[in-house]
Structure formats: C-alpha cells, structure tokens
Design an enzyme around this catalytic site. Sequence first.
Site, PDB file in Angstrom:
ATOM      1  N   ASP A 121       0.858  -1.181   0.000  1.00  0.00           N
ATOM      2  CA  ASP A 121       0.000   0.000   0.000  1.00  0.00           C
ATOM      3  C   ASP A 121       0.899   1.237   0.000  1.00  0.00           C
ATOM      4  O   ASP A 121       2.113   1.129   0.076  1.00  0.00           O
ATOM      5  CB  ASP A 121      -0.948  -0.020   1.192  1.00  0.00           C
ATOM      6  CG  ASP A 121      -0.196  -0.014   2.507  1.00  0.00           C
ATOM      7  OD1 ASP A 121       1.042   0.131   2.496  1.00  0.00           O
ATOM      8  OD2 ASP A 121      -0.848  -0.158   3.547  1.00  0.00           O
ATOM      9  N   ASP A 128      -8.383  -6.335   1.101  1.00  0.00           N
ATOM     10  CA  ASP A 128      -7.377  -6.738   2.074  1.00  0.00           C
ATOM     11  C   ASP A 128      -7.847  -6.294   3.438  1.00  0.00           C
ATOM     12  O   ASP A 128      -8.601  -5.324   3.543  1.00  0.00           O
ATOM     13  CB  ASP A 128      -6.022  -6.092   1.767  1.00  0.00           C
ATOM     14  CG  ASP A 128      -6.022  -4.620   2.123  1.00  0.00           C
ATOM     15  OD1 ASP A 128      -5.598  -4.281   3.244  1.00  0.00           O
ATOM     16  OD2 ASP A 128      -6.482  -3.802   1.302  1.00  0.00           O
ATOM     17  N   CYS A 135     -14.553 -28.005   8.055  1.00  0.00           N
ATOM     18  CA  CYS A 135     -13.505 -27.119   7.520  1.00  0.00           C
ATOM     19  C   CYS A 135     -12.253 -27.940   7.232  1.00  0.00           C
ATOM     20  O   CYS A 135     -11.732 -28.615   8.120  1.00  0.00           O
ATOM     21  CB  CYS A 135     -13.194 -26.007   8.517  1.00  0.00           C
ATOM     22  SG  CYS A 135     -11.841 -24.957   7.972  1.00  0.00           S
ATOM     23  N   CYS A 180      -9.239 -26.939   6.740  1.00  0.00           N
ATOM     24  CA  CYS A 180      -7.963 -26.261   7.034  1.00  0.00           C
ATOM     25  C   CYS A 180      -7.110 -27.099   7.992  1.00  0.00           C
ATOM     26  O   CYS A 180      -7.607 -27.997   8.666  1.00  0.00           O
ATOM     27  CB  CYS A 180      -8.202 -24.857   7.582  1.00  0.00           C
ATOM     28  SG  CYS A 180      -8.386 -24.736   9.367  1.00  0.00           S
ATOM     29  N   CYS A 195      -8.393 -27.156  11.704  1.00  0.00           N
ATOM     30  CA  CYS A 195      -9.605 -27.940  11.962  1.00  0.00           C
ATOM     31  C   CYS A 195      -9.407 -29.437  11.730  1.00  0.00           C
ATOM     32  O   CYS A 195     -10.102 -30.248  12.331  1.00  0.00           O
ATOM     33  CB  CYS A 195     -10.760 -27.427  11.112  1.00  0.00           C
ATOM     34  SG  CYS A 195     -11.266 -25.772  11.622  1.00  0.00           S
ATOM     35  N   HIS A 209      -6.909 -20.834  10.507  1.00  0.00           N
ATOM     36  CA  HIS A 209      -8.336 -21.043  10.242  1.00  0.00           C
ATOM     37  C   HIS A 209      -8.997 -19.762   9.734  1.00  0.00           C
ATOM     38  O   HIS A 209      -9.768 -19.794   8.763  1.00  0.00           O
ATOM     39  CB  HIS A 209      -9.082 -21.552  11.486  1.00  0.00           C
ATOM     40  CG  HIS A 209     -10.562 -21.566  11.278  1.00  0.00           C
ATOM     41  ND1 HIS A 209     -11.213 -22.594  10.622  1.00  0.00           N
ATOM     42  CD2 HIS A 209     -11.513 -20.624  11.558  1.00  0.00           C
ATOM     43  CE1 HIS A 209     -12.499 -22.291  10.526  1.00  0.00           C
ATOM     44  NE2 HIS A 209     -12.715 -21.105  11.090  1.00  0.00           N
TER      45      HIS A 209
HETATM   46 ZN   LIG Z   1     -10.624 -24.453   9.841  1.00  0.00          ZN
END
Ligand SMILES: [Zn+2]
Length: 410
Positions: free
Chosen positions: A93, A307, A345, A347, A350, A376
């Site tokens: 930025d 963002d 989930c 990820c 998880c 997560h």
């Molecule tokens: Zn997750």
Amino acid sequence: MSLDFKIEKRLNNRLGRVGLITTPHGVIETPAFVTVGTKGTVKSLNPEQVKEAGAQVVLANTYHLYLQPGDESVKKMCGLGQMMNWSLPTMTDSGGFQVFSLGAAYKKGISKVLQITDPSLLIPERFDDSDAPRLAKIGQDGVSFTSHLDGSVHYITPEKSIQIQHNIGADIIFAFDECTSPNEDLKYQAEALERTHNWAKRSLEEHLKLEKEKKNQENSQALFGIVQGGRDEILRKKSAKFISEIEVDGKTFDGFGIGGSFAKEDMSTAVKWVNEILPAEKPRHLLGIGEPEDLFMGIENGVDLFDCVLPTRLGRNGTIYTKSGKIHIMNSEFRDDISPIEKDCPCYTCTHYSRSYICHLFRGKEMLAGTLASIHNIYFIVNLVKKIRQSILADNFEEFRDNFLKEYNK
Ligand SMILES: [Zn+2]
C-alpha cells in the site's frame, strides 16, 4: 506488461465480475482476498502455511518497511517476495492510511470502519497540532512523519513513496494519497481530494520514470491510483473520474484502489458510485475492508480485491470466524469441547486440533495459539471469497449470499 486483467464472467445486471489478474509472479483469481503481511510477514505464519490456507497474494505496508528494515535493505534482500520467501504475487500500500492513522486519527480511536460517526472526532485545525499528539503533518507537497519507532523525522512526497515502493518491489503498488476520516467537513474533504489528485499524477509520473529505467521485465510493477472523497457523492464521483482519466505519456493507472475510512452505512453507496465510473476493464481494490458482509457487498458492486488485517488480528486475540458467526475460543464453553472449530472445515487447524486444545493454548498464552487461529481465519475469509467467485460462475450468487448471511448473522 506489468499486469493483465481479464473478465471471465459478469454478475447479471450488476457491477460484479469474476476475472483473472496476471502479474509477473503468477495469476490472481478474482474476486480475491489479499492476506496482509504488514512488515513482510503474515504474523505467526510461515509462507507455506499462508499458501496452504489458500492465499494467492500478500500485501505489505510501505510505511512500516520504510522505517524497518528500510526499503534499501529490502532491495538488497532482492525485494519483498524473495525476502519473505513468498513466490506468489505481492502488493504494497502507499502509506496514505498510515498518514491518516498518525495524523487526524492518532489516538482518537478512528479505524478503517466507523460504527458511529462522532462529531467530537472532527479536527478542524489540521495544521495546528498544539492540542493533540500527532505524529504526521500534511502539507501540499507531502507529509512529514515522526517515526513511532525512534522519534526520527521523515518527509514523504508522492515521488518518495513511489521510490520506496520500487525498492520494496511488489508486483502491485499504490499511488500516495491522503485518507480522510468520514467525520471531516466537506471543505476539508475537498481540499484533501485536490491533494490526493495532484499526488496521484505525480505518483504516476515517478512510477513511469522508474519503470523506464528497468531492464528486466520480471521486475515490472503495476501502479494503482486511489479514489478518495469521503462520504460525499459529488466528491467520490469526481475522484473516480479524475483518477481514471489521469494520463501521463499516453499511460494511465493499471488499476484502482478505493480508499478512505468509511462509516459502515456509507460503504456500499460509496463503492457503487465509484465503480459505476471507473473503467470496467481494470481491477479495483477496496482498501482495508474484509468482514464477510462487506465482501458480499463489495463483490456485488464490482470490487475485485480486498485486504484486511482482521483474520490475523482477531485470530491472535482468540476470536475465530465460523459459519455461524465469530466465536471467542477462550470462553469456558470450549474448555471441554473436543470438536474442531468447524467440523467440515478442511484447514490444517480444523483437521488436526480440537476447540478444547486451542482454548488451552490461548489460556496458557502459547505462541501456537495465534498461529492455529490465524490459519483457520485466513482459510475462512480467503475461501469465502473463492466460494463467492464460484457462486457467480454457477449463477447462484444471490442464493449463496442469502444462505451464508442468514446463518452467519443468526
Ligand atoms: Zn478451519
């Protein structure tokens, strides 16, 4: 060619679209959520974890990297991407929001999104800093800063901001602008906008000059102009028109940022005003915004990139996104909850850890706590945007939005 943008599909009768941005370091499928790595690192995560969480692009902060380690130092480390071992696209930025944070908003609790507009936050005497601690002073030509790190004084002009961003070397960089508070009066907003427009032109001139001096196309950078104008319709539209029409040697901005600190209720109208004017064939980035409801709003109104620091900032404080809203993992209800944060989930967090264990890590102030929560949260937000993208491609955006928000706000 520093950047190419192709629109693959448009949202019916609306400004929204699905596209592909091609940079020297790869393709960004849009709409996309840009993960924030303020100081050249996504806090508490290594680049493999950031990539595994689905991030396509990382945005670092010009102001922070300029002060530490210094943009010359980043250049010696072969630029932002090499320095942080991130091979995919990068952005920086302009530092304009930091001007705002250190100036008008300094220690006044004004952030990127205002929930309530409080007239007491209005600062009429911008050039008189006698009554409040302020670390930045804005003049017509640039901004003088006092470093929050060591008290040293710095002067940033649009040319200097672009030189710094060329040293840092991200694929996409932004013109230097002044971010104003929505509480400023119209007269100040208009003056600030004049400055932002003047600085935008100077940013583009400096950028083109530095691009010409480059020998290697691999190092080619794209410059986005920033639209400001606060909450005023006339100023926002004027800014969108002005910024999209700035031309230097037949060249215009490669894309656009929509800047400003928004009052929540103004955000969708401001985004719509601007995106109806900006040229459709170039990408648009809504700066610093990324809560789930804002993502739907922005995408519907033609935003391609977002963002926001929230996924990692909230994560480090133990606040975790779920489909049924945010939870605070340190709450006692999670102490003996051996289910994952979200059952379906995929990820890393998880698939390997329970709520109970993450609750324990936070209570014990373990470093892994922030890492697991951030993984997560990044996965959640990045993939929400990916799912919105898929819903546009599958012609079921409205259904997906309504179902998601109903469950999220329940
Ligand atoms: Zn997750």
